[in-house]
Write a protein that holds these residues in place. Structure first.
Motif, PDB file in Angstrom:
ATOM      1  N   PRO A  98      45.049  41.092  45.293  1.00  0.00           N
ATOM      2  CA  PRO A  98      45.527  39.774  45.710  1.00  0.00           C
ATOM      3  C   PRO A  98      44.735  39.252  46.903  1.00  0.00           C
ATOM      4  O   PRO A  98      44.367  40.020  47.803  1.00  0.00           O
ATOM      5  CB  PRO A  98      46.991  40.037  46.087  1.00  0.00           C
ATOM      6  CG  PRO A  98      47.381  41.242  45.287  1.00  0.00           C
ATOM      7  CD  PRO A  98      46.139  42.093  45.229  1.00  0.00           C
ATOM      8  N   SER A  99      44.459  37.949  46.898  1.00  0.00           N
ATOM      9  CA  SER A  99      43.743  37.336  48.012  1.00  0.00           C
ATOM     10  C   SER A  99      43.938  35.835  47.960  1.00  0.00           C
ATOM     11  O   SER A  99      44.107  35.250  46.885  1.00  0.00           O
ATOM     12  CB  SER A  99      42.247  37.662  47.960  1.00  0.00           C
ATOM     13  OG  SER A  99      41.651  37.090  46.804  1.00  0.00           O
ATOM     14  N   SER A 100      43.914  35.211  49.114  1.00  0.00           N
ATOM     15  CA  SER A 100      43.998  33.754  49.183  1.00  0.00           C
ATOM     16  C   SER A 100      42.615  33.163  48.961  1.00  0.00           C
ATOM     17  O   SER A 100      41.592  33.833  49.132  1.00  0.00           O
ATOM     18  CB  SER A 100      44.539  33.314  50.546  1.00  0.00           C
ATOM     19  OG  SER A 100      43.652  33.732  51.582  1.00  0.00           O
ATOM     20  N   PRO A 107      30.779  37.557  48.368  1.00  0.00           N
ATOM     21  CA  PRO A 107      30.839  38.936  47.837  1.00  0.00           C
ATOM     22  C   PRO A 107      32.135  39.221  47.091  1.00  0.00           C
ATOM     23  O   PRO A 107      32.122  39.972  46.106  1.00  0.00           O
ATOM     24  CB  PRO A 107      30.710  39.794  49.101  1.00  0.00           C
ATOM     25  CG  PRO A 107      29.904  38.956  50.035  1.00  0.00           C
ATOM     26  CD  PRO A 107      30.397  37.566  49.798  1.00  0.00           C
ATOM     27  N   ASP A 108      33.252  38.641  47.526  1.00  0.00           N
ATOM     28  CA  ASP A 108      34.509  38.807  46.794  1.00  0.00           C
ATOM     29  C   ASP A 108      34.386  38.218  45.395  1.00  0.00           C
ATOM     30  O   ASP A 108      34.845  38.811  44.406  1.00  0.00           O
ATOM     31  CB  ASP A 108      35.661  38.123  47.530  1.00  0.00           C
ATOM     32  CG  ASP A 108      36.001  38.789  48.849  1.00  0.00           C
ATOM     33  OD1 ASP A 108      35.798  40.014  48.957  1.00  0.00           O
ATOM     34  OD2 ASP A 108      36.470  38.089  49.758  1.00  0.00           O
ATOM     35  N   ALA A 109      33.771  37.040  45.306  1.00  0.00           N
ATOM     36  CA  ALA A 109      33.586  36.387  44.011  1.00  0.00           C
ATOM     37  C   ALA A 109      32.662  37.208  43.118  1.00  0.00           C
ATOM     38  O   ALA A 109      32.899  37.341  41.915  1.00  0.00           O
ATOM     39  CB  ALA A 109      33.027  34.978  44.207  1.00  0.00           C
ATOM     40  N   GLU A 110      31.612  37.748  43.706  1.00  0.00           N
ATOM     41  CA  GLU A 110      30.699  38.588  42.923  1.00  0.00           C
ATOM     42  C   GLU A 110      31.415  39.805  42.362  1.00  0.00           C
ATOM     43  O   GLU A 110      31.206  40.175  41.197  1.00  0.00           O
ATOM     44  CB  GLU A 110      29.521  39.023  43.800  1.00  0.00           C
ATOM     45  CG  GLU A 110      28.510  37.923  44.074  1.00  0.00           C
ATOM     46  CD  GLU A 110      27.321  38.444  44.864  1.00  0.00           C
ATOM     47  OE1 GLU A 110      26.173  38.156  44.481  1.00  0.00           O
ATOM     48  OE2 GLU A 110      27.550  39.151  45.864  1.00  0.00           O
ATOM     49  N   ARG A 111      32.265  40.411  43.173  1.00  0.00           N
ATOM     50  CA  ARG A 111      33.013  41.587  42.697  1.00  0.00           C
ATOM     51  C   ARG A 111      33.972  41.202  41.575  1.00  0.00           C
ATOM     52  O   ARG A 111      34.146  41.954  40.605  1.00  0.00           O
ATOM     53  CB  ARG A 111      33.763  42.228  43.866  1.00  0.00           C
ATOM     54  CG  ARG A 111      32.866  43.048  44.802  1.00  0.00           C
ATOM     55  CD  ARG A 111      33.681  43.890  45.751  1.00  0.00           C
ATOM     56  NE  ARG A 111      34.394  43.073  46.725  1.00  0.00           N
ATOM     57  CZ  ARG A 111      33.891  42.697  47.889  1.00  0.00           C
ATOM     58  NH1 ARG A 111      32.662  43.057  48.227  1.00  0.00           N
ATOM     59  NH2 ARG A 111      34.601  41.960  48.725  1.00  0.00           N
ATOM     60  N   LEU A 154      46.092  34.882  44.143  1.00  0.00           N
ATOM     61  CA  LEU A 154      45.261  35.651  43.215  1.00  0.00           C
ATOM     62  C   LEU A 154      43.975  34.861  42.946  1.00  0.00           C
ATOM     63  O   LEU A 154      43.565  34.682  41.795  1.00  0.00           O
ATOM     64  CB  LEU A 154      46.013  35.927  41.909  1.00  0.00           C
ATOM     65  CG  LEU A 154      47.123  36.974  41.974  1.00  0.00           C
ATOM     66  CD1 LEU A 154      47.846  37.069  40.637  1.00  0.00           C
ATOM     67  CD2 LEU A 154      46.569  38.341  42.368  1.00  0.00           C
ATOM     68  N   ALA A 155      43.353  34.411  44.022  1.00  0.00           N
ATOM     69  CA  ALA A 155      42.205  33.511  43.895  1.00  0.00           C
ATOM     70  C   ALA A 155      41.069  34.132  43.104  1.00  0.00           C
ATOM     71  O   ALA A 155      40.457  33.472  42.255  1.00  0.00           O
ATOM     72  CB  ALA A 155      41.710  33.106  45.285  1.00  0.00           C
ATOM     73  N   MET A 156      40.752  35.394  43.362  1.00  0.00           N
ATOM     74  CA  MET A 156      39.615  36.008  42.688  1.00  0.00           C
ATOM     75  C   MET A 156      39.923  36.340  41.233  1.00  0.00           C
ATOM     76  O   MET A 156      39.048  36.278  40.375  1.00  0.00           O
ATOM     77  CB  MET A 156      39.168  37.265  43.442  1.00  0.00           C
ATOM     78  CG  MET A 156      38.572  36.971  44.820  1.00  0.00           C
ATOM     79  SD  MET A 156      37.095  35.920  44.751  1.00  0.00           S
ATOM     80  CE  MET A 156      37.788  34.274  44.987  1.00  0.00           C
ATOM     81  N   GLN A 197      53.076  46.317  41.138  1.00  0.00           N
ATOM     82  CA  GLN A 197      52.211  46.339  42.318  1.00  0.00           C
ATOM     83  C   GLN A 197      52.145  44.969  42.986  1.00  0.00           C
ATOM     84  O   GLN A 197      52.170  44.860  44.218  1.00  0.00           O
ATOM     85  CB  GLN A 197      50.813  46.804  41.915  1.00  0.00           C
ATOM     86  CG  GLN A 197      50.732  48.264  41.528  1.00  0.00           C
ATOM     87  CD  GLN A 197      49.416  48.617  40.861  1.00  0.00           C
ATOM     88  OE1 GLN A 197      48.546  47.770  40.685  1.00  0.00           O
ATOM     89  NE2 GLN A 197      49.272  49.876  40.455  1.00  0.00           N
ATOM     90  N   LEU A 198      52.063  43.913  42.172  1.00  0.00           N
ATOM     91  CA  LEU A 198      52.022  42.560  42.731  1.00  0.00           C
ATOM     92  C   LEU A 198      53.334  42.223  43.435  1.00  0.00           C
ATOM     93  O   LEU A 198      53.335  41.608  44.504  1.00  0.00           O
ATOM     94  CB  LEU A 198      51.727  41.546  41.626  1.00  0.00           C
ATOM     95  CG  LEU A 198      50.333  41.621  41.005  1.00  0.00           C
ATOM     96  CD1 LEU A 198      50.212  40.627  39.861  1.00  0.00           C
ATOM     97  CD2 LEU A 198      49.255  41.361  42.049  1.00  0.00           C
TER      98      LEU A 198
END
Length: 262
Positions: A98-100, A107-111, A154-156, A197-198
């Protein structure tokens, strides 16, 4: 209804738990030859053994981590060796943490793309030629309701799954005349470890109990409950079936009415 899956060869990614396990069980119940795959070797073997005890013995298992550079290649090779080929490819795998959106970096987007797009694209490229040659194939991606209604925090996941959805929609129009269908199945709140988990992560952020978060979540669903994994697996089996040959290039929701749009 006869789904026409008897003897079809199905590779189900990440099928040692959760939605993947539900799908592989549903396909095996219809007589498909299934390859149970995942990072947990013992769990994959246990599921395959259980399916073989209950059915005609058409399940095999392989340990594979699709996040590794050669993971898709090794999984496809295992499918060819154990099944003789792939008629049904079910794309599935864990999502990013999870991430805003405002806290996300490139790098988050690449992952996210590395996890949610690259391995699936490589598996499609490996299995599609055989499907087109045989003029029969099913490609089904387990997605998320975030594809049609992006989910908070859950942006990514929203980014990666939407990118895959765009690719699959384009692919569907290119292979339809060859007898291959390409679809997505979008779960809502299905009672899996991932959803638990969420809920736990939300509880930690908000200083509440997990049950309070879960109860609030269930209240937003018209069905007033989380879905059963078996319900999801049954829908997946139909989309992989012969009777579903005219269902192509679409995203089907299995969410109890959670997403309010048509």
């Amino acid at each position: 209804m006869d789904l026409g899956l008897q003897g079809r060869r199905a590779l189900v990614c990440a099928s040692t738990g959760g939605l993947g396990e539900a799908v592989v069980r549903a396909l095996a119940a219809e007589g498909a030859h299934v390859l149970v795959s995942g990072r947990r070797r013992d769990r994959a073997r246990a599921i395959a053994d259980e399916l073989n005890e209950a059915g005609p013995g058409n399940a095999t298992a392989v340990e594979c981590d699709l996040s590794e550079a050669d993971g898709p290649r090794r999984l496809h090779e295992a499918a060819v060796n154990k099944l003789g080929g792939v008629d049904v490819l079910v794309l599935n795998g864990p999502g990013p943490k999870p991430s805003s959106a405002d806290a996300a970096s490139w790098p988050d987007a690449e992952r996210a793309l590395e996890v949610l797009v690259r391995p699936h694209l490589e598996l499609i490229q490996a299995t599609l030629p055989g499907m087109r040659e045989r003029r029969w194939g099913r490609i089904l991606a387990v997605g998320s309701s975030g594809v049609v209604a992006p989910l908070p925090n859950l942006a990514m996941s929203n980014l990666g799954r939407s990118a895959l959805a765009g690719y699959l929609k384009t692919l569907a129009s290119e292979v339809a005349a060859d007898g291959v269908t390409v679809n997505m199945l979008l779960p809502g709140r299905i009672a899996t470890d991932r959803v638990a988990q969420l809920d736990a992560a939300a509880a930690d952020r908000e200083g509440r109990t997990q049950e309070e978060v879960s109860a609030e979540s269930r209240a937003t669903i018209p069905a007033q409950r989380y879905g059963d994994p078996e319900e999801f697996g049954s829908v997946a089996a139909f989309l992989c079936s012969s009777p579903a040959s005219y269902v192509n290039g679409t995203a089907v929701r299995c969410d109890g009415g959670l997403v309010r749009s048509l």
